[in-house]
Design a protein around this motif. Structure first.
Motif, PDB file in Angstrom:
ATOM      1  N   ILE A 397      38.714  38.455   8.382  1.00  0.00           N
ATOM      2  CA  ILE A 397      38.664  37.901   9.737  1.00  0.00           C
ATOM      3  C   ILE A 397      37.409  37.039   9.837  1.00  0.00           C
ATOM      4  N   ALA A 398      37.601  35.761  10.165  1.00  0.00           N
ATOM      5  CA  ALA A 398      36.477  34.829  10.238  1.00  0.00           C
ATOM      6  C   ALA A 398      35.736  34.931  11.559  1.00  0.00           C
ATOM      7  N   THR A 399      36.478  35.130  12.650  1.00  0.00           N
ATOM      8  CA  THR A 399      35.836  35.176  13.963  1.00  0.00           C
ATOM      9  C   THR A 399      36.747  35.900  14.940  1.00  0.00           C
ATOM     10  N   LEU A 400      36.164  36.358  16.042  1.00  0.00           N
ATOM     11  CA  LEU A 400      36.930  37.007  17.106  1.00  0.00           C
ATOM     12  C   LEU A 400      36.248  36.765  18.438  1.00  0.00           C
ATOM     13  N   CYS A 401      37.014  36.896  19.520  1.00  0.00           N
ATOM     14  CA  CYS A 401      36.430  36.773  20.860  1.00  0.00           C
ATOM     15  C   CYS A 401      37.339  37.451  21.871  1.00  0.00           C
ATOM     16  N   PHE A 402      36.737  37.975  22.949  1.00  0.00           N
ATOM     17  CA  PHE A 402      37.494  38.579  24.036  1.00  0.00           C
ATOM     18  C   PHE A 402      37.831  37.525  25.087  1.00  0.00           C
ATOM     19  N   SER A 403      38.927  37.744  25.770  1.00  0.00           N
ATOM     20  CA  SER A 403      39.284  36.895  26.902  1.00  0.00           C
ATOM     21  C   SER A 403      38.261  37.096  28.018  1.00  0.00           C
ATOM     22  N   PRO A 404      37.837  36.014  28.682  1.00  0.00           N
ATOM     23  CA  PRO A 404      36.878  36.186  29.791  1.00  0.00           C
ATOM     24  C   PRO A 404      37.511  36.743  31.054  1.00  0.00           C
ATOM     25  N   THR A 405      38.855  36.784  31.120  1.00  0.00           N
ATOM     26  CA  THR A 405      39.526  37.257  32.334  1.00  0.00           C
ATOM     27  C   THR A 405      40.244  38.589  32.154  1.00  0.00           C
ATOM     28  N   HIS A 406      40.586  38.951  30.918  1.00  0.00           N
ATOM     29  CA  HIS A 406      41.243  40.237  30.649  1.00  0.00           C
ATOM     30  C   HIS A 406      40.375  41.021  29.670  1.00  0.00           C
ATOM     31  N   GLU A 407      39.755  42.084  30.147  1.00  0.00           N
ATOM     32  CA  GLU A 407      38.751  42.786  29.353  1.00  0.00           C
ATOM     33  C   GLU A 407      39.305  43.451  28.105  1.00  0.00           C
ATOM     34  N   THR A 408      40.624  43.662  28.054  1.00  0.00           N
ATOM     35  CA  THR A 408      41.214  44.318  26.883  1.00  0.00           C
ATOM     36  C   THR A 408      41.885  43.336  25.927  1.00  0.00           C
ATOM     37  N   HIS A 409      41.877  42.053  26.215  1.00  0.00           N
ATOM     38  CA  HIS A 409      42.544  41.063  25.374  1.00  0.00           C
ATOM     39  C   HIS A 409      41.564  40.485  24.350  1.00  0.00           C
ATOM     40  N   LEU A 410      41.926  40.591  23.093  1.00  0.00           N
ATOM     41  CA  LEU A 410      41.044  40.200  21.987  1.00  0.00           C
ATOM     42  C   LEU A 410      41.779  39.238  21.054  1.00  0.00           C
ATOM     43  N   PHE A 411      41.137  38.079  20.771  1.00  0.00           N
ATOM     44  CA  PHE A 411      41.644  37.131  19.786  1.00  0.00           C
ATOM     45  C   PHE A 411      40.953  37.377  18.442  1.00  0.00           C
ATOM     46  N   THR A 412      41.740  37.387  17.363  1.00  0.00           N
ATOM     47  CA  THR A 412      41.174  37.479  16.014  1.00  0.00           C
ATOM     48  C   THR A 412      41.716  36.327  15.180  1.00  0.00           C
ATOM     49  N   ALA A 413      40.847  35.680  14.403  1.00  0.00           N
ATOM     50  CA  ALA A 413      41.249  34.565  13.545  1.00  0.00           C
ATOM     51  C   ALA A 413      40.924  34.913  12.103  1.00  0.00           C
ATOM     52  N   LEU A 448      37.604  28.690  12.509  1.00  0.00           N
ATOM     53  CA  LEU A 448      36.212  29.121  12.357  1.00  0.00           C
ATOM     54  C   LEU A 448      35.585  29.558  13.676  1.00  0.00           C
ATOM     55  N   ARG A 449      36.000  28.932  14.786  1.00  0.00           N
ATOM     56  CA  ARG A 449      35.458  29.250  16.104  1.00  0.00           C
ATOM     57  C   ARG A 449      36.611  29.313  17.101  1.00  0.00           C
ATOM     58  N   LEU A 450      36.603  30.305  17.975  1.00  0.00           N
ATOM     59  CA  LEU A 450      37.612  30.454  19.013  1.00  0.00           C
ATOM     60  C   LEU A 450      36.974  30.282  20.377  1.00  0.00           C
ATOM     61  N   CYS A 451      37.691  29.617  21.276  1.00  0.00           N
ATOM     62  CA  CYS A 451      37.096  29.305  22.569  1.00  0.00           C
ATOM     63  C   CYS A 451      38.192  29.186  23.632  1.00  0.00           C
ATOM     64  N   PRO A 452      38.447  30.229  24.440  1.00  0.00           N
ATOM     65  CA  PRO A 452      39.379  30.070  25.564  1.00  0.00           C
ATOM     66  C   PRO A 452      38.909  28.944  26.484  1.00  0.00           C
ATOM     67  N   VAL A 453      39.840  28.114  26.940  1.00  0.00           N
ATOM     68  CA  VAL A 453      39.476  26.978  27.791  1.00  0.00           C
ATOM     69  C   VAL A 453      38.895  27.509  29.099  1.00  0.00           C
ATOM     70  N   ALA A 454      37.691  27.060  29.433  1.00  0.00           N
ATOM     71  CA  ALA A 454      36.934  27.665  30.531  1.00  0.00           C
ATOM     72  C   ALA A 454      37.654  27.583  31.865  1.00  0.00           C
ATOM     73  N   SER A 455      38.352  26.473  32.148  1.00  0.00           N
ATOM     74  CA  SER A 455      39.012  26.298  33.445  1.00  0.00           C
ATOM     75  C   SER A 455      40.363  27.001  33.514  1.00  0.00           C
ATOM     76  N   CYS A 456      40.948  27.346  32.372  1.00  0.00           N
ATOM     77  CA  CYS A 456      42.257  28.023  32.351  1.00  0.00           C
ATOM     78  C   CYS A 456      42.354  28.922  31.121  1.00  0.00           C
ATOM     79  N   PRO A 457      41.526  29.958  31.037  1.00  0.00           N
ATOM     80  CA  PRO A 457      41.462  30.792  29.828  1.00  0.00           C
ATOM     81  C   PRO A 457      42.746  31.570  29.539  1.00  0.00           C
ATOM     82  N   ASP A 458      43.580  31.796  30.554  1.00  0.00           N
ATOM     83  CA  ASP A 458      44.833  32.501  30.328  1.00  0.00           C
ATOM     84  C   ASP A 458      45.941  31.577  29.828  1.00  0.00           C
ATOM     85  N   ALA A 459      45.671  30.269  29.816  1.00  0.00           N
ATOM     86  CA  ALA A 459      46.714  29.307  29.455  1.00  0.00           C
ATOM     87  C   ALA A 459      46.496  28.679  28.086  1.00  0.00           C
ATOM     88  N   TYR A 460      45.237  28.349  27.742  1.00  0.00           N
ATOM     89  CA  TYR A 460      45.011  27.602  26.506  1.00  0.00           C
ATOM     90  C   TYR A 460      43.813  28.156  25.730  1.00  0.00           C
TER      91      TYR A 460
END
Length: 651
Positions: A397-413, A448-460
């Motif tokens: 796994i190269a990187t991971l990040c949590f969703s800023p709006t759903h505390e239990t949602h985790l992205f792994t790459a 290499l880097r994951l980034c939920p879109v700040a204005s619509c993190p649940d969409a993109y």
């Protein structure tokens, strides 16, 4: 399990005998005992008891009057204990096990060390380093409470009653005397109250520091090097020589240079003071370990997040087989988690609300850590154990990040060229996670880097990849659970071009993205909204560039950039050991076209010179640099196994 009986104690006691008073060792583990089952009248008859095992029960507390004055070994692992102050009734205790009690924190470890002066081992580990921390904290707290007493008494008028004034002093001290990280506040306020009450009792004439036997401090460490996506060391670099305790604190201000951003040229350079330089990831605690590669760090979310001025001074770092949690103010390594044969590449925080069996709500800070083995470990940091394991990918796994709006949602790459969105859930009554897979996003190159879109993190979701910058639709109301890239963003000129690696990616605010490629020495600021509006039905879209920032001309890759949105800052390390700092607020306020030439950094934070450190420190590469939300603390990771921490001095 019902109340204990004398017959049961005799059956489970050693040596075998017919009298409770002769039992020296008693095993009451795994009996589903509740606190009310421990009858002090019955247990106090165990006059010679030296070893007691209460592990794997449901104990929330221990009775305060067990009368086991000769107890030397106590095992209370895997219970529900929430308070350790009752352990002071065991003054002869030498070994203690408290693992698996999820409501005990780092503060409780310090309380144990303070209350039990003969303690040698806690959870199977030597207790001397914790004892040293307690001594240092106690010394500073005693000094601060004494100074507060003198100031408080000097302000009293002759008419004020001494008794009432002294009671007010205790409340005032608990409220106003602060030292150490927020994660230790339970311990420090507990000690402040004790010290202030002792001062009042003695009339301000005497304060005793902790009665803790002198034990030699023990340095912390771990790890070993690995191969992977990072700039390699330059041949011929000299060593970084740090003292055996592997921490150097310094007070001189770090050197800064660089021209102001923008035409006004009026921005004042930040005053950044180097605080700590740690080798807490060293393999076998060796100060000669300059090879362990450090990969990522992240600040713990502030408990009062969402309020003005919310900040955190606790940072997690990862590299080799270890994850360390560090208090930036004191430089204390609050917790260290090791996983042999693992190599951690990424860490990310979230905060969960957990309901206990008794119906109490607790707020947990959970740290996700992942790396070479494709596993995600969910660490309950304050309790100090791994409470969940997700077998996320078959490759690293190269990187991971949590969703800023759903505390239990985790992205792994992963290196398997997939990004997976997980719902880690909330731990059950046994403090176990049951994760479920929500989405799989296919990539054509490693993300290499994951980034939920700040204005619509649940969409993109944006990702900086080996093959460029890409975007996925991550809306969960769509039927497809496996998706391909929706859009590729291209940088037609300057620092990035189509298909080039994007190894730095972060939002500066809800619209502006900072991204970095592997060459040409620039960082690009571009507008998400303007770029997206011009997309139409195209799958490849040129970004709308707002500005370009001058950066190192190095051809080396994988220097991760970060942002501090609340302060409008962009940060990035380089191959010379510098930290490039940009205040981009003037730039993001302007409209295209961008300035013709890249904008200079607000300042460049130089790696401290040997004189400032008091040691011989060679030039070193800064691979990763992050700041807390208020830009009070800045943490940088180097290629030579050093965690560097600076603090901003407010004007």
């Amino acid at each position: 399990m019902g109340p204990l009986s004398a017959r049961l104690l005799i059956q489970r006691g050693r040596p075998k005998c017919d009298r409770l008073g002769k039992i020296r060792s008693l095993d009451l583990s795994g009996m589903n005992l509740l606190s009310e089952h421990l009858d002090p009248k019955l247990l106090s008859r165990l006059k010679q008891l030296q070893e007691l095992d209460l592990s794997n029960n449901q104990l929330e507390t221990l009775p305060a009057n067990l009368g086991l004055s000769h107890l030397r070994i106590l095992r209370c692992a895997n219970n529900q204990l929430g308070d350790v102050t009752v352990l002071c009734q065991f003054p002869q205790l030498e070994e203690l096990s408290l693992e698996g009690n999820p409501f005990l924190t780092v503060s409780d470890n310090l309380k144990v060390s303070f209350l039990l002066p003969k303690l040698r081992k806690v959870n199977g580990k030597d207790a001397s380093s914790t004892c040293s921390q307690v001594e240092n904290l106690n010394r500073e707290l005693t000094s601060r409470v004494t100074a507060h007493w003198e100031k408080f008494m000097a302000a009293l008028s002759p008419e004020e009653e001494a008794e009432k004034a002294q009671a007010d002093f205790v409340r005032s001290a608990v409220r106003d005397v602060r030292y150490g990280p927020e994660s230790l506040s339970d311990f420090t306020q507990w000690r402040v109250r004790m010290i202030s009450e002792e001062l009042v009792a003695s009339g301000g004439t005497q304060v005793h520091e902790a009665n803790i036997s002198e034990r030699p401090p023990k340095a912390t460490a771990i790890q070993e090097p690995r191969a992977g996506p990072v700039a390699s060391k330059r041949p011929g670099d000299g060593p970084v020589n740090l003292s055996p305790n592997k921490r150097v604190c310094s007070s001189p201000l770090a050197q800064v240079e660089g021209s102001p951003v923008g035409s006004a040229g009026s921005q004042t350079a930040l005053q950044l003071e180097p605080l700590h330089f740690l080798q807490c990831h060293s393999k076998n605690n060796s100060p000669r370990d300059l090879e362990t590669q450090l990969w990522a760090c992240a600040f713990e979310p502030a408990w009062d997040e969402g309020q003005a001025g919310a900040t955190s001074q606790t940072v997690a770092t990862c590299g080799g087989e270890a994850v360390c949690v560090i208090d930036c103010q004191t430089g204390i390594v609050l917790h260290k988690y090791k996983a042999p044969s693992e190599e951690f590449f990424s860490v990310a925080w979230t905060a969960l609300t957990v309901v206990t069996q008794a119906g109490h709500k607790k707020r947990w800070s959970v740290l996700a850590a992942a790396g070479l083995r494709g596993l995600v470990r969910l660490l309950h940091v304050r309790a100090g154990f791994c409470c969940g394991l997700i077998r996320a990918h078959k490759k690293a796994i190269a990187t991971l990040c949590f969703s800023p709006t759903h505390e239990t949602h985790l992205f792994t790459a992963s290196y398997d060229k997939r990004i997976i969105l997980w719902d880690i859930g909330v731990p059950n009554h046994d403090y176990e996670f049951q994760a479920s897979q929500l989405l799989t996003l296919d990539t054509t190159s490693i993300a290499l880097r994951l980034c939920p879109v700040a204005s619509c993190p649940d969409a993109y979701l944006l990702a900086g990849c080996e093959g460029g910058c890409r975007c996925w639709d991550v809306r969960l109301d769509q039927p497809q659970k496996r998706r391909v890239c929706e859009v590729e963003f291209v940088f037609s000129e300057g620092s990035e071009a189509t298909g080039r690696r994007v190894d730095g990616l972060a939002f500066v605010n809800e619209d502006v993205v900072a991204s970095k490629g592997s060459s040409l020495g620039t960082i690009c600021l571009w507008s998400w909204s303007q770029t997206w509006q011009g997309r139409g039905s195209q799958s490849t879209v040129a970004v709308v560039v707002l500005a370009r920032l001058q950066w190192s001309p190095t051809e080396l890759a994988y220097f991760s950039l970060s942002t501090c949105p609340g302060e409008g800052m962009v940060l990035c390390g380089d191959e010379e050991g510098n930290v490039w700092i940009y205040d981009v607020r003037p730039l993001v306020a302007q409209r295209p076209p961008p300035p013709a030439t890249p904008q200079a950094p607000t300042q460049i934070l130089k790696w401290p010179q040997p004189r400032a450190l008091g040691q011989t420190v060679s030039r070193t590469m800064v691979n990763t640099v992050v700041a807390d939300p208020t830009f009070t603390y800045l943490t940088a990771l180097t290629d030579s196994n050093i965690v560097a921490i600076w603090r901003r001095n407010q004007p």
